[in-house]
Motif scaffolding. Structure first.
Motif, short mmCIF file in Angstrom:
data_model
loop_
_atom_site.label_atom_id
_atom_site.label_comp_id
_atom_site.label_asym_id
_atom_site.label_seq_id
_atom_site.Cartn_x
_atom_site.Cartn_y
_atom_site.Cartn_z
N ASP A 2 0.85 -1.18 0.00
CA ASP A 2 0.00 0.00 0.00
C ASP A 2 0.89 1.24 0.00
OD1 ASP A 2 -1.64 2.20 0.99
OD2 ASP A 2 -3.13 0.68 1.47
N ARG A 3 0.60 2.20 -0.89
CA ARG A 3 1.44 3.40 -1.03
C ARG A 3 1.48 4.22 0.25
NH1 ARG A 3 -1.05 8.30 -1.81
NH2 ARG A 3 -3.33 8.24 -1.92
N LEU A 4 0.48 4.05 1.13
CA LEU A 4 0.43 4.83 2.37
C LEU A 4 1.31 4.26 3.47
CD1 LEU A 4 -3.43 5.45 2.45
CD2 LEU A 4 -1.67 7.15 1.96
N ILE A 5 1.65 2.97 3.38
CA ILE A 5 2.38 2.31 4.46
C ILE A 5 3.74 2.97 4.72
CG2 ILE A 5 3.59 0.18 5.09
CD1 ILE A 5 1.13 -1.36 4.20
N PRO A 6 4.56 3.27 3.69
CA PRO A 6 5.86 3.92 3.99
C PRO A 6 5.69 5.27 4.69
CG PRO A 6 5.83 3.04 1.75
CD PRO A 6 4.44 2.94 2.26
N TRP A 7 4.66 6.01 4.34
CA TRP A 7 4.42 7.30 4.99
C TRP A 7 4.03 7.12 6.45
CZ3 TRP A 7 5.66 11.87 2.86
CH2 TRP A 7 5.85 11.90 1.48
N MET A 8 3.13 6.17 6.71
CA MET A 8 2.72 5.90 8.09
C MET A 8 3.89 5.37 8.91
SD MET A 8 -0.53 6.71 8.39
CE MET A 8 -1.43 5.72 9.60
N LEU A 9 4.73 4.56 8.26
CA LEU A 9 5.90 4.01 8.95
C LEU A 9 6.88 5.12 9.34
CD1 LEU A 9 7.30 1.41 9.85
CD2 LEU A 9 8.33 1.27 7.57
N GLU A 32 10.37 5.69 0.93
CA GLU A 32 11.09 4.51 0.46
C GLU A 32 12.57 4.84 0.26
OE1 GLU A 32 6.87 4.13 -1.36
OE2 GLU A 32 8.28 5.73 -0.79
N GLY A 33 12.83 6.03 -0.28
CA GLY A 33 14.21 6.45 -0.50
C GLY A 33 14.96 6.63 0.81
N ILE A 34 14.25 7.09 1.82
CA ILE A 34 14.88 7.28 3.14
C ILE A 34 15.27 5.93 3.74
CG2 ILE A 34 14.48 8.06 5.52
CD1 ILE A 34 12.59 10.21 4.29
N PHE A 35 14.33 5.00 3.72
CA PHE A 35 14.60 3.69 4.33
C PHE A 35 15.66 2.90 3.56
CE2 PHE A 35 10.18 4.35 6.03
CZ PHE A 35 10.55 4.42 7.37
N ILE A 48 20.39 14.07 12.08
CA ILE A 48 20.34 12.60 12.19
C ILE A 48 21.54 12.13 13.01
CG2 ILE A 48 20.45 10.40 10.96
CD1 ILE A 48 17.77 11.77 10.69
N SER A 49 21.24 11.58 14.16
CA SER A 49 22.28 11.04 15.05
C SER A 49 22.33 9.52 14.90
CB SER A 49 21.95 11.40 16.49
OG SER A 49 20.71 10.79 16.86
N SER A 50 23.28 8.92 15.55
CA SER A 50 23.38 7.45 15.53
C SER A 50 22.13 6.82 16.13
CB SER A 50 24.62 6.99 16.32
OG SER A 50 25.80 7.49 15.73
N LYS A 51 21.59 7.46 17.17
CA LYS A 51 20.37 6.94 17.80
C LYS A 51 19.18 6.99 16.84
CE LYS A 51 17.55 7.44 21.96
NZ LYS A 51 17.37 8.20 23.24
N LEU A 52 19.05 8.10 16.09
CA LEU A 52 17.95 8.20 15.13
C LEU A 52 18.16 7.25 13.95
CD1 LEU A 52 17.19 12.04 15.08
CD2 LEU A 52 15.86 10.21 16.13
N LEU A 53 19.40 7.06 13.56
CA LEU A 53 19.69 6.09 12.50
C LEU A 53 19.24 4.69 12.94
CD1 LEU A 53 21.00 5.24 9.81
CD2 LEU A 53 23.18 5.06 11.04
N GLU A 54 19.51 4.37 14.19
CA GLU A 54 19.09 3.07 14.71
C GLU A 54 17.57 2.95 14.72
OE1 GLU A 54 19.52 0.55 18.91
OE2 GLU A 54 20.80 2.29 18.52
N ALA A 55 16.87 4.05 15.05
CA ALA A 55 15.40 4.03 15.05
C ALA A 55 14.86 3.82 13.64
CB ALA A 55 14.87 5.33 15.64
N LEU A 56 15.47 4.48 12.65
CA LEU A 56 15.06 4.29 11.25
C LEU A 56 15.27 2.85 10.81
CD1 LEU A 56 16.44 7.58 9.65
CD2 LEU A 56 14.06 6.82 9.55
N ARG A 57 16.38 2.28 11.17
CA ARG A 57 16.69 0.91 10.78
C ARG A 57 15.78 -0.10 11.48
NH1 ARG A 57 18.37 2.34 6.40
NH2 ARG A 57 20.57 2.84 6.05
N ALA A 59 12.59 0.40 12.17
CA ALA A 59 11.18 0.61 11.83
C ALA A 59 10.59 -0.62 11.14
CB ALA A 59 11.04 1.84 10.93
N ARG A 60 9.43 -1.06 11.60
CA ARG A 60 8.76 -2.23 11.03
C ARG A 60 7.28 -1.92 10.84
NH1 ARG A 60 13.26 -3.09 10.54
NH2 ARG A 60 14.53 -4.91 11.10
N VAL A 61 6.71 -2.46 9.78
CA VAL A 61 5.28 -2.30 9.53
C VAL A 61 4.53 -3.19 10.52
CG1 VAL A 61 3.41 -2.53 7.88
CG2 VAL A 61 5.68 -1.83 7.10
#
Length: 373
Positions: A2-9, A32-35, A48-57, A59-61
């Motif tokens: 669903d095209r909305l899922i990456p935005w909600m994620l 999608e490009g960010i993830f 973007i810190s190491s902690k925020l990078l870890e949070a991005l990595r 992320a799960r639907v």
């Protein structure tokens, strides 16, 4: 997917607020490009810190995200991401636009728009003035934006609807938690004739910290913000400050110098906000033309006991205020001759609708102040 899922994620990633998310989108183009971006490229983005990078990595639907999307569809609510053509263009320009908007109604054709905000505990003067302003603005093709709160917000939406125009409400709660509850019917009417927005999940409660966040959307949707009645610490002053930060215009209606509910608006005027006596002041500043068929300056509709007045009496009553007004000003507003106006005012006095004050001034009687929309 669903095209909305990456935005909600992306919206749900802890620590990634709207300001940082916009910065990431400008760099990588899409959620999608960010993830999919490399760690070094993400860390090169300011904030973007190491902690925020870890949070991005991490992320799960989740099922919660999928259920939220399914519920919006079942309820007839649209999710409008920042990339959607129907996302309001002016809102997209602010530094921290919501990644995704929950919308019930039609989000299109919301320009030009003016925000109208003020006291929740409004006086009859504030309510009457707000409704009149909103009626005249929508007759000139302006969309009214406000927050569905009690007082001035409610009067702004009602005036827009009475004038047959469009209005948009922005909630500080989820669209399934309408606040205040007594505005449920108004919510439905706005959906029919405009739209209601929220950036919060469907069941989000009207928590106090939501409202300053909501205010940036109200001002961000608009070319300018009009403040009608605000005390020294009113939340509507936050909206005015945000409007200035977004490089938008700020307007204020003067009030009674003896009322604490005017201190905020008078402070705005002293600080450079444009003083508004009629909607022409707003239209001129925003360079909005008045359609020939707008009826600008005509009398607005009247409800309640005053509905039984004849057309001339209703026309004059609609231009009276809760504060005394001199004859010359009434002649200018009603466009009647002084003799004709005097005769109509006498009839209104006999009917108990208006009273004569010292200095050949006229005002609505106290019992009628709340009956003119």
């Amino acid at each position: 997917m669903d095209r909305l899922i990456p935005w909600m994620l992306l919206k749900d990633v802890p620590g990634i607020g709207c300001l940082l998310a916009k910065r990431l989108l400008e760099r990588f183009g899409s959620p999608e490009g960010i993830f999919a971006a490399a760690d070094r490229d993400l860390l090169a983005v300011e904030g973007i810190s190491s902690k925020l990078l870890e949070a991005l990595r991490g992320a799960r639907v989740t099922d919660k995200i999928r259920r939220e999307i399914d519920r919006t569809r079942d309820l007839g609510i649209r999710l409008v991401p920042l990339s959607d053509p129907d996302y309001p263009a002016l809102l997209r320009e602010i530094p921290d636009p919501p990644l995704i908007l929950y919308c019930k109604g039609n989000p299109r054709n919301l320009a030009p728009a003016v925000a109208v905000v003020g006291s929740r505990n409004a006086t009859s003067y504030g309510v009457t003035t707000t409704r009149h302003m909103a009626v005249d603005l929508v007759r000139c093709g302006v969309v009214i934006v406000s927050g569905l709160a009690r007082g001035i917000d409610t009067a702004a939406h009602e005036g827009a609807l009475m004038g047959g125009g469009r209005t948009a409400a922005v909630l500080g709660s989820g669209l399934e938690r309408i606040y205040p509850a007594e505005n449920r019917r108004l919510f439905d009417r706005i959906v029919e004739q405009g739209c209601v927005f929220s950036e919060f999940c469907l069941d989000a409660e009207p928590d106090g910290f939501h409202f300053p966040m909501r205010n940036r959307i109200i001002s961000g949707l608009c070319l300018g913000t009009l403040v009608v009645e605000a005390s020294k610490h009113s939340g509507s002053l936050i909206t005015a400050r945000l409007a200035l930060e977004q490089n938008r215009e700020v307007f204020a209606v003067p009030g009674n110098i003896h009322s604490f509910k005017s201190t905020g608006t008078h402070t705005l005027i002293k600080s450079g906000a444009k003083l508004v006596e009629h909607v022409g002041d707003i239209l001129e500043e925003l360079r909005i033309g008045v359609p020939a068929a707008s009826g600008f300056g005509a009398a607005w509709p009247i409800d309640g006991p005053l509905a039984d007045l004849d057309p001339e009496e209703a026309h004059v009553a609609a231009h009276l205020s809760v504060y005394p007004m001199v004859m010359d000003e009434l002649v200018r507003r009603t466009k009647l001759s002084a003799g004709k106006l005097a005769a109509v005012l006498m009839r209104l006095e006999i009917k108990g609708v208006c009273r004569k004050a010292p200095g050949n001034q006229y005002a609505l009687c106290p019992s009628e102040q709340g009956t003119i929309p």
